[in-house]
Design a protein around this motif. Structure first.
Motif, short mmCIF file in Angstrom:
data_model
loop_
_atom_site.label_atom_id
_atom_site.label_comp_id
_atom_site.label_asym_id
_atom_site.label_seq_id
_atom_site.Cartn_x
_atom_site.Cartn_y
_atom_site.Cartn_z
N SER A 557 0.85 -1.31 -0.06
CA SER A 557 -0.18 0.18 0.07
C SER A 557 1.02 1.42 0.19
O SER A 557 2.00 1.31 -0.25
CB SER A 557 -0.94 -0.12 1.27
OG SER A 557 -1.75 0.88 1.16
N MET A 558 0.29 2.45 0.15
CA MET A 558 1.06 3.67 0.07
C MET A 558 0.79 4.65 1.23
O MET A 558 -0.49 4.38 1.86
CB MET A 558 0.76 4.38 -1.21
CG MET A 558 -0.59 4.86 -1.26
SD MET A 558 -0.67 6.10 -2.74
CE MET A 558 -2.30 6.71 -2.91
N VAL A 559 1.77 5.25 1.62
CA VAL A 559 1.54 6.27 2.81
C VAL A 559 1.75 7.62 2.16
O VAL A 559 2.61 7.87 1.39
CB VAL A 559 2.83 6.00 3.84
CG1 VAL A 559 2.89 6.87 5.10
CG2 VAL A 559 2.74 4.58 4.35
N VAL A 560 0.75 8.30 2.67
CA VAL A 560 0.63 9.73 2.34
C VAL A 560 0.71 10.71 3.66
O VAL A 560 0.53 10.22 4.64
CB VAL A 560 -0.05 10.20 1.38
CG1 VAL A 560 -0.17 9.50 0.24
CG2 VAL A 560 -1.65 9.94 2.17
N LYS A 561 0.94 12.13 3.51
CA LYS A 561 0.82 13.02 4.59
C LYS A 561 -0.49 13.31 4.79
O LYS A 561 -1.65 13.28 4.23
CB LYS A 561 1.55 14.38 4.04
CG LYS A 561 1.85 15.22 5.33
CD LYS A 561 2.70 16.52 4.83
CE LYS A 561 3.14 17.29 5.88
NZ LYS A 561 3.76 18.56 5.47
N VAL A 667 -14.37 13.55 17.56
CA VAL A 667 -13.74 12.41 16.74
C VAL A 667 -12.56 12.70 15.91
O VAL A 667 -12.74 13.69 15.04
CB VAL A 667 -14.79 11.59 15.69
CG1 VAL A 667 -14.40 10.31 15.28
CG2 VAL A 667 -16.08 11.30 16.93
N GLN A 668 -11.59 11.97 15.85
CA GLN A 668 -10.31 12.10 15.11
C GLN A 668 -10.65 11.81 13.69
O GLN A 668 -10.88 10.73 13.40
CB GLN A 668 -9.27 11.32 15.50
CG GLN A 668 -7.98 11.48 14.57
CD GLN A 668 -7.22 12.81 14.79
OE1 GLN A 668 -7.48 13.41 15.69
NE2 GLN A 668 -6.35 13.07 14.00
N ARG A 669 -10.54 13.09 12.85
CA ARG A 669 -10.88 12.54 11.34
C ARG A 669 -9.48 13.00 10.49
O ARG A 669 -8.95 14.21 10.41
CB ARG A 669 -12.06 13.29 10.97
CG ARG A 669 -13.52 12.88 11.28
CD ARG A 669 -14.59 13.57 10.70
NE ARG A 669 -15.85 13.11 11.13
CZ ARG A 669 -16.51 12.22 10.66
NH1 ARG A 669 -15.94 11.62 9.33
NH2 ARG A 669 -17.74 11.78 11.13
N LEU A 670 -9.16 11.76 10.02
CA LEU A 670 -7.80 12.25 9.16
C LEU A 670 -7.96 12.28 7.54
O LEU A 670 -8.74 11.50 7.11
CB LEU A 670 -6.70 11.05 9.62
CG LEU A 670 -6.61 10.57 10.72
CD1 LEU A 670 -5.46 9.45 11.03
CD2 LEU A 670 -5.99 11.74 11.68
N GLN A 671 -7.38 13.35 7.12
CA GLN A 671 -7.76 13.46 5.63
C GLN A 671 -6.52 13.43 4.98
O GLN A 671 -5.59 14.32 5.49
CB GLN A 671 -8.39 14.96 5.53
CG GLN A 671 -9.82 15.11 6.18
CD GLN A 671 -10.82 14.18 5.41
OE1 GLN A 671 -10.98 13.95 4.26
NE2 GLN A 671 -11.39 13.43 6.28
N PRO A 672 -6.10 12.47 4.02
CA PRO A 672 -5.06 12.53 3.38
C PRO A 672 -4.71 13.69 2.50
O PRO A 672 -5.73 14.13 1.90
CB PRO A 672 -4.94 10.98 2.72
CG PRO A 672 -6.42 11.01 2.40
CD PRO A 672 -7.23 11.67 3.59
N THR A 673 -3.43 13.94 2.13
CA THR A 673 -3.13 14.94 1.24
C THR A 673 -3.65 14.25 -0.40
O THR A 673 -3.65 14.89 -1.34
CB THR A 673 -1.86 15.53 1.08
OG1 THR A 673 -0.95 14.25 1.39
CG2 THR A 673 -1.75 16.27 2.41
N VAL A 674 -3.35 12.82 -0.43
CA VAL A 674 -3.69 12.33 -1.80
C VAL A 674 -4.39 11.08 -1.42
O VAL A 674 -4.18 10.38 -0.40
CB VAL A 674 -2.17 11.84 -2.59
CG1 VAL A 674 -2.49 11.11 -3.60
CG2 VAL A 674 -1.19 12.95 -2.87
N VAL A 815 -11.74 8.56 5.47
CA VAL A 815 -10.80 8.90 4.66
C VAL A 815 -11.51 9.28 3.43
O VAL A 815 -12.08 8.20 2.71
CB VAL A 815 -9.83 7.93 4.17
CG1 VAL A 815 -8.72 8.40 3.23
CG2 VAL A 815 -8.78 7.61 5.43
N SER A 816 -11.85 10.42 2.99
CA SER A 816 -12.73 10.69 1.69
C SER A 816 -12.24 11.96 1.03
O SER A 816 -11.90 12.87 1.71
CB SER A 816 -14.19 10.83 2.27
OG SER A 816 -15.06 11.27 1.09
N SER A 817 -12.39 11.95 -0.14
CA SER A 817 -11.97 13.19 -0.87
C SER A 817 -12.96 14.31 -0.88
O SER A 817 -12.57 15.43 -1.03
CB SER A 817 -11.69 12.78 -2.09
OG SER A 817 -12.82 12.14 -2.82
N ASP A 818 -14.20 13.92 -0.52
CA ASP A 818 -15.22 14.90 -0.51
C ASP A 818 -15.46 15.44 1.01
O ASP A 818 -16.04 16.36 1.40
CB ASP A 818 -16.42 14.36 -0.99
CG ASP A 818 -16.60 13.74 -2.13
OD1 ASP A 818 -17.28 13.02 -2.45
OD2 ASP A 818 -15.84 14.35 -2.86
#
Length: 936
Positions: A557-561, A667-674, A815-818
């Motif tokens: 898999s991949m890791v992003v910021k 709640v912790q919500r993590l949003q990836p840059t990619v 994890v969602s782009s929207d």
């Protein structure tokens, strides 16, 4: 074998005799078979016949035996009396004689040339009166398959007999996924010293191998020498499995007791001969004539062969007109070597091919010019004697009963049945425990050479770490999760596996000598016997190594910021709803307030007044419903209907907004840059991977990344620095690696990075061995036992990945782009319902107003334009409608001065002050209620 010449008598033959000499491996025992018993009685009244015999007695180890055999056969064929030849004894000799027989068109009959390469189909004048070696291949394969042996050592003699057997055996083993790991070829024609030296050399090589299943395909004399040397070298001991073909198992009696004593535990296969009454009687007569002698299977074949030839000759002579016949030749002169084609040979061949009777060896059927396949019996050698432990049938498999006593309905090849048969075998040792088929060799190389990877600190040393002696530059200690899994797996094995761990480095540099692919390829180059470490199981690597079952999670898999935390945003209260939903909700508030104003304006004084006041009322009333704080009362039923629907919509909206905002703040919500690799390729950003790994080939070959966009790193620290910079500042936007490494990386940097995107298939980490290594299955089962021991696995994971669990909350993060905002689509149904309710109510109200006032306006201004009439209708709508007096009554309040002034502002009363005072009732009478009419 030697068949003594029998002259063609001129008178009726009442009895016949034949002296058959069979050279045994140890002694040249001569068996004198006297056929006067059966033939004399059964053929007293037979026609005159000729028995044409061959002299094929050849010295067994004489290099000139082939030449001698050729000369003798040639001389026999040139005789006018010879119409058929019985013999020769060996497959190599038969090959030359068969070619001569084809030229002379004389049947060549052999009861001991069993090589499958001598095919009656390809040699039209060759008849085999015994079973060929091909028929026993399935029996041997069934035994090997039952014990799960994957490799076998083959020892065979360098002759037509041995070489013709190998291809068919190889094919049979391939069908059961077994291979021949080593072939030992010994020449039977060399001198005794040469043979002995060759046997010793070959057995030493075999002792160095891991395979311990040995299949011997030899004749009796050479096989006896082999087993004498094997016993002396202690190879007839526990752990070995010896199997012999019928070349040895049918000649055990002539071999001698001294050799049989050395063959304890040997398993043999040979054709099954049912013990008929005729065979019992023959053995009784034989023992009377030849004391202290035993007849073997080839002797029975020889007897039946002579009987078949005599029977065919008798039937052939019966068809002739003359009382005796002699050689007839063709008219075109002599052929090769002075041979002339026989006219009687082909006719006698046809008679032989149609021969079928029940002989001493069983059903004797020469259809296809050779004996038809028969059943086999499985033997096991004990001290000084052999015993039959089971039987094999091509239709029924392996069974423990005499095949002649089994009905066709008995299913012999069931697993339990086969198990019962083969469990009775006593193996070398002696022991009843079946050999595993392989061991770690103790000769030459006492330990496995296991290659291990070398990591540069701190490059995920939690999986495998090598510690070096600073003075000698030699490894002194190994540790890590992979190493401990390997050690624990070895403890689960029922045998010891001695090994040496050898780091894969360049000299004394302490740096890895290549990639992981290079390390694994050293197994194929025989530099290492295995590779232990964090080696990923990948498809292209299985072409040169075999992997055990995986002991770790699988996938790439991949890791992003991670994006900045939303909780630091001062406008976060707007985040729960999307902008479309915000605008739609605001518009719905205004529309609902306007609809209620239309419905209440003509009848409800709270919705009347100056224009600016009415606009304020519209906004105030609609937005006050958000918190249910509106004080204006509605009088129209349609207004109440609209408010019921609208208040329900407002309730849903407020509750959803509250829940979403609470979730954002708590709640912790993590949003990836990619989010995915398509975004990476679309933006042309850089991605990274670990040095010496297979990830580079995955990124280029399968994920189609441009090679110029790849950057290589060698440690988690470099991963962190590259991701922190980003692609625009000389770093990368994503790192691709195996999931176990990613989890270890996130254990240290989980607050800054996260794993996103799809998981690309790989099979995790495993240990590598040579292709076909029997260790693979045993180590795999041991790994399975270790990984299913949850207590042990938890202990190992805590030991090396103790802080890993602190970032497990990422697994449940969104994890969602929207983003987490609620969308308009989620509430579209509610807005449609309230919109339809407002529209229908307003439309019905206006229709009623139009139908009530349009006739009056039309009658008063019949000649007015449509626009003028419409303006008059608007004026009528702005006027207050007559309502009952109690509609304006308040429960406890009096009419205020503001209400009176509003009435004046509306123009309901006359502008004349005198009239105003006359028409207005005293304020104190308002308590009892009054009816204010605009025209009273």
């Amino acid at each position: 074998m030697m068949a003594k010449h029998i002259a063609c008598p001129k008178a009726l033959v009442a009895k016949a005799s034949m002296e058959i000499r069979i050279d045994t491996p140890s002694t040249k025992v001569i068996y004198n078979y006297d056929f006067s018993f059966p033939i004399g009685e059964d053929m007293k009244n037979s026609r005159r016949h000729c028995l044409l015999n061959s002299v094929s007695h050849l010295p067994l180890w004489n290099p000139l035996s082939f030449v001698t055999n050729f000369i003798v056969a040639l001389a026999l064929m040139k005789k006018d009396e010879v119409h058929a030849i019985i013999g020769p004894q060996r497959s190599a000799q038969a090959k030359f004689v068969i070619s001569l027989g084809e030229k002379a068109q004389i049947p060549i009959i052999s009861f001991s040339a069993t090589s499958p390469s001598l095919s009656p189909t390809l040699n039209p004048f060759f008849i085999r009166t015994s079973q060929d070696d091909l028929s026993q291949v399935k029996v041997i394969a069934s035994i090997v398959q039952h014990y799960g042996w994957r490799k076998v050592v083959l020892i065979y003699e360098d002759s037509e007999y041995g070489n013709g057997f190998v291809p068919y055996l190889t094919d049979a083993f391939q069908q059961i996924d077994t291979s021949i790991s080593y072939r030992s070829v010994i020449s039977p024609t060399s001198s005794y010293d040469q043979r002995h030296s060759k046997i010793v050399t070959e057995l030493r090589v075999i002792m160095k191998l891991k395979t311990r299943v040995v299949l011997v395909h030899m004749t009796g004399s050479l096989g006896s020498e082999l087993f004498k040397v094997s016993a002396k070298m202690k190879m007839m001991s526990k752990g070995f499995a010896w199997i012999v073909t019928d070349g040895l198992s049918t000649l055990l009696h002539p071999i001698g007791i001294d050799v049989m004593d050395k063959m304890q535990g040997v398993v043999g296969v040979r054709p099954y001969v049912p013990l008929s009454k005729g065979l019992k009687d023959f053995k009784v007569r034989f023992h009377k004539e030849k004391r202290n002698s035993e007849i073997n299977l080839f002797g029975l074949f020889a007897y039946d062969t002579v009987w078949a030839l005599a029977s065919a000759t008798d039937r052939f002579v019966a068809t002739m007109n003359s009382s005796c016949f002699r050689q007839k030749t063709r008219k075109n002169g002599s052929g090769l070597f002075g041979l002339r084609a026989s006219e009687l040979g082909p006719k006698l061949l046809d008679m032989l091919e149609g021969t079928k009777f029940k002989g001493l060896s069983g059903e004797f059927d020469l259809k296809g010019r050779q004996l038809q396949p028969v059943d086999y019996e499985i033997t096991n050698m004990g001290r000084k004697r052999e015993r039959v432990i089971g039987y094999y049938s091509s239709q029924k498999g392996i069974g423990s009963h005499d095949l002649s006593q089994l009905s066709s309905s008995v299913l012999i090849n069931s697993s339990n049945y086969v198990e019962n048969v083969l469990e009775t075998i006593v193996w070398p040792g002696p022991t009843r425990t079946p050999p595993r088929g392989w061991v770690i060799p103790v000769v030459g190389r006492p330990k496995l050479k296991i290659g291990v990877p070398v990591k540069e600190a701190p490059n995920f040393e939690e999986f495998f770490k090598v510690e070096w002696d600073p003075h000698t530059n030699k490894p002194i200690n190994f540790s890590g999760f992979s190493y401990d899994i390997f050690v624990e797996s070895l403890k689960k094995l029922p045998f010891d596996v001695p090994y040496d761990l050898i780091p894969y480095v360049n000299g004394s540099s302490k740096r890895m000598a290549g990639t992981y692919d290079d390390l694994l390829y050293q197994i194929k180059n025989k530099r290492f016997d295995a590779v232990v470490g964090d080696t990923s199981i990948v498809a292209n690597r299985t072409s040169y190594v075999d992997f055990t079952l995986p002991y770790s999670e699988s996938g790439v898999s991949m890791v992003v910021k991670i994006k900045d935390d939303n909780k630091k945003n001062m406008w976060i209260f707007l985040k729960p709803l999307s902008w479309e939903l915000w605008l739609t909700t605001g518009g719905a508030f205004v529309v609902t307030g306007f609809v209620v104003w239309i419905l209440e304006h003509r009848t409800n004084s709270e919705f009347r007044g100056p224009p600016n006041q009415q606009v304020g009322t519209i906004f105030w009333f609609s937005f006050s419903t958000l918190v249910f704080a509106h004080r204006e009362k509605v009088m129209n039923n349609w207004s109440r209907f609209v408010l019921i629907i609208w208040i329900f919509v407002v309730l849903i909206l407020t509750q959803s907004y509250t829940a979403s905002l609470a979730s954002l703040l708590t709640v912790q919500r993590l949003q990836p840059t990619v989010v995915d690799i398509d975004e990476l390729k679309r933006n042309g950003t850089f991605v990274g991977y670990m040095k010496n790994s297979y990830i580079r080939e995955l990124l280029i070959g399968q994920l189609n990344f441009n090679e110029s966009k790849l950057k290589v790193y060698s440690s988690p620290v470099e991963f962190h620095e590259a991701l922190s910079k980003g692609s625009k500042n000389g770093g990368v936007d994503a790192i691709f690696y195996d999931i176990p490494y990613i989890k270890l990386f996130l254990a240290k940097y989980c607050s800054k990075y996260m794993m996103v995107g799809p998981t690309y298939k790989s099979d995790g980490f495993g240990f590598a061995f040579p292709i076909g290594s029997p260790l693979v299955s045993h180590i795999s089962r041991a790994i399975l036992n270790v990984t299913q021991d949850h207590k042990k696995m938890q202990e190992l994971e805590q030991k090396y990945f103790g802080n890993k669990n602190k970032c497990q909350y990422q697994a449940g993060s969104t994890v969602s782009s929207d983003g987490p905002s609620l969308s308009l689509y989620s509430f579209g149904g509610l807005f449609i319902i309230t919109g339809l309710a407002s529209t229908c109510s307003c439309f019905i109200h206006l229709i009623k107003f139009y139908s009530k006032h349009w006739p009056a306006v039309n009658s008063i201004h019949p000649e007015g334009s449509l626009l003028y009439k419409f303006s008059e209708m608007v004026k009528y709508f702005d006027k207050r409608d007559n309502v009952p007096s109690d509609s304006l009554t308040r429960s406890s309040d009096k009419v205020s001065e503001d209400e009176v002034s509003s009435v004046i502002d509306e123009g309901v009363l006359q502008s004349d002050s005198s009239n105003f005072t006359q028409e207005i009732v005293p304020l104190e009478t308002m308590d009892s209620g009054c009816n204010l009419s605009p025209h009273s």
